[in-house]
Design an enzyme around this catalytic site. Sequence first.
Site, PDB file in Angstrom:
ATOM      1  N   GLU A   3     -39.393 -18.116 -16.953  1.00 29.11           N
ATOM      2  CA  GLU A   3     -39.709 -19.539 -16.983  1.00 29.11           C
ATOM      3  C   GLU A   3     -41.017 -19.835 -17.703  1.00 29.11           C
ATOM      4  OE1 GLU A   3     -37.005 -18.625 -13.589  1.00 29.11           O
ATOM      5  OE2 GLU A   3     -38.973 -17.836 -14.214  1.00 29.11           O
TER       6      GLU A   3
ATOM      7  N   LYS B 298     -20.257  -5.168 -12.143  1.00 31.48           N
ATOM      8  CA  LYS B 298     -20.305  -6.408 -11.377  1.00 31.48           C
ATOM      9  C   LYS B 298     -18.876  -6.813 -10.996  1.00 31.48           C
ATOM     10  CE  LYS B 298     -23.242 -10.515 -11.516  1.00 31.48           C
ATOM     11  NZ  LYS B 298     -24.099 -11.358 -12.358  1.00 31.48           N
TER      12      LYS B 298
ATOM     13  N   ARG C  72     -42.767 -21.585 -11.022  1.00 30.07           N
ATOM     14  CA  ARG C  72     -43.302 -20.326 -11.541  1.00 30.07           C
ATOM     15  C   ARG C  72     -44.026 -20.519 -12.876  1.00 30.07           C
ATOM     16  NH1 ARG C  72     -39.100 -15.570 -10.956  1.00 30.07           N
ATOM     17  NH2 ARG C  72     -40.751 -14.605  -9.747  1.00 30.07           N
TER      18      ARG C  72
END
Length: 635
Positions: free
Chosen positions: A366, A282, A394
């Site tokens: 979630e 990254k 969600r």
Amino acid sequence: MYRLLSKINGPDDLKKLDAEELTPLAEEVRAFLLETVTRTGGHLASNLGAVELTIALHYCFDSPKDKIIWDVGHQAYTHKILTGRRDSFHTQRCYKGISGFPKRSESPHDAFGVGHSSTSISAGLGMAVAHGLKEDDARIISVIGDGSLTGGMAFEALNQAGHLKKNLIVVLNDNEMSISKNVGALSSFISRKMTGGYYRSLKKEMEAVMANIPAIGGNILHFAKKAENSLKGFLTPGTLFEGLGFEYVGPIAGHDLPTLLGVLENVKRLEGPILLHVMTKKGKGYPPAETMPDKFHGVAPTRPASASPAKRPPPSYTSIFGDTMVKLGEVDPKVLAITAAMPDGTGLTPFAERFPDRFFDVGIAEQHALTFAAGLAVEGFRPVAAIYSTFTQRAYDQVFHDICLQKLPVTLALDRAGLVGDDGPTHHGSFDISYLRHLPELTVMAPKDENELQHMLKTALYSGRPMSLRYPRGAGFGVPLDQELQELPIGKGEILVDGGDLTIVAIGSTVHPALEAAAQLRQKGIFASVVNARFIKPIDSELILAQAKKTGCIVTVEENALLGGFGSAVLEVLSDAGLNTVRIKRIGIPDRFIEQGTQAQLRADLGLDAAGIAATCETFLKGESGTSPQLAVVK
């Protein structure tokens, strides 16, 4: 500066390059990303890490016939640049510009629209099944990051994909783990050999020979397969994916273009579900992002050097929430914090550092986060689940079934409620009032400013009931912060300005603009009451009815969808009381998805800023666009 990149207006142009030119092209793309994203803002570190992988995918596959599906879209900037959007890339995430996420209406190369995580494998499997039914030879490639793989939906899709045995390539872009040079080289060598045509044909021939050996052939084949699996399990981390029915390939070095090209060329000829494990770094190529990838996940636009120093904004709602959590945690060991892979984004990093045993990051999960919170509440703790409004959607069933139905004292801290700005329609928190206020047992509230936020957080924690607290993205209003936290009376609003011509009933972030609107109206001789509703549910019916009888005109203001929103709640109050002569006008988000832009631009467009509220009130008072509550309910 961009000798190679300037020639590429689509994947066909990319394929005209020699393979040896792809590495310098990657450096040009990386320089282009740094130049544009640091100027306009956006997701930087993850995109820097996916440059070579994206180039290799478009070089080896044939988009848009072959479908490349990106998970979330945080790593899809290079994809956009290579598929005809280089010259408009400086408009990404800007008002009326291109989206910061893959968007089907924007390009035929955007195979699936995304913005929330863990969807790419499900969508890819659906497309793979569809192409199988159509009997065409398109290849489907789902690119998913290791963070998105923490979402349960990704594993649900992996499970079915392994069962159906359709042609699906899942590319796991893993930028969290590092692999040493030796292990990386060995893994790359093994992956190329294990996917090569010679190895696979030899393997099939050997299996056939062993299976046909009389009496002992079956045992020999079983032993050989166990030996192969043991070797692969020792050399690679693919045991889990093999168990789910995938052919595992990797891990391979994701910045080594010759290796990527060789493996992808082999992989695209394989049948059935394949998981290709690619290791990337990254922030690759930009040292600050390499050393601090979390800080450079998303970057804000830079201010021109000639601009005057910006005035320091007030603290954000998010930071006030985080500070209040620490303050409450200091005095109550039962206060716990939960987030779904967003400790920085939700302001909980200070709490995590101060109380590591009472902080839980569950990953991009979630649904699990809220049922986990319910379990903590059963045992007498005070859990706060801090999740963006758009992502809480969600876990709707968990709010209903696991929290509200059981009357468990879980606090939902819904950050980024309302219009979030440049992330656009996938991230606007436009619907939480509508999808939460009808649930029994749940209290729904929104603070008018950052000071009221801290009082509402304490109110929620000690209410003994399910609570939802919504607050916007960005800076507060700079109001003084009370040092002593109070518990507010549940279901009670307040009159901030008293006037006789009409009543503006506002909730949350719209209260201060409503106050400004009232001041503008006073200059025109119109005197408006301003009510800070505080609570969407239970709504302060007594206060609203008193104002309705006093002024006869109600204007509601909310940063939420009008359908089923706060204004609808006020209409219900008036209708239930039989006040059919009261005129009412609702201001909020219309029945459409709102595109990206700054919060100020979008609020102005929707009439949610002070000028828009004042103009609507003035027009309404003159008798235009008014509706009775009875007619509105029938409609």
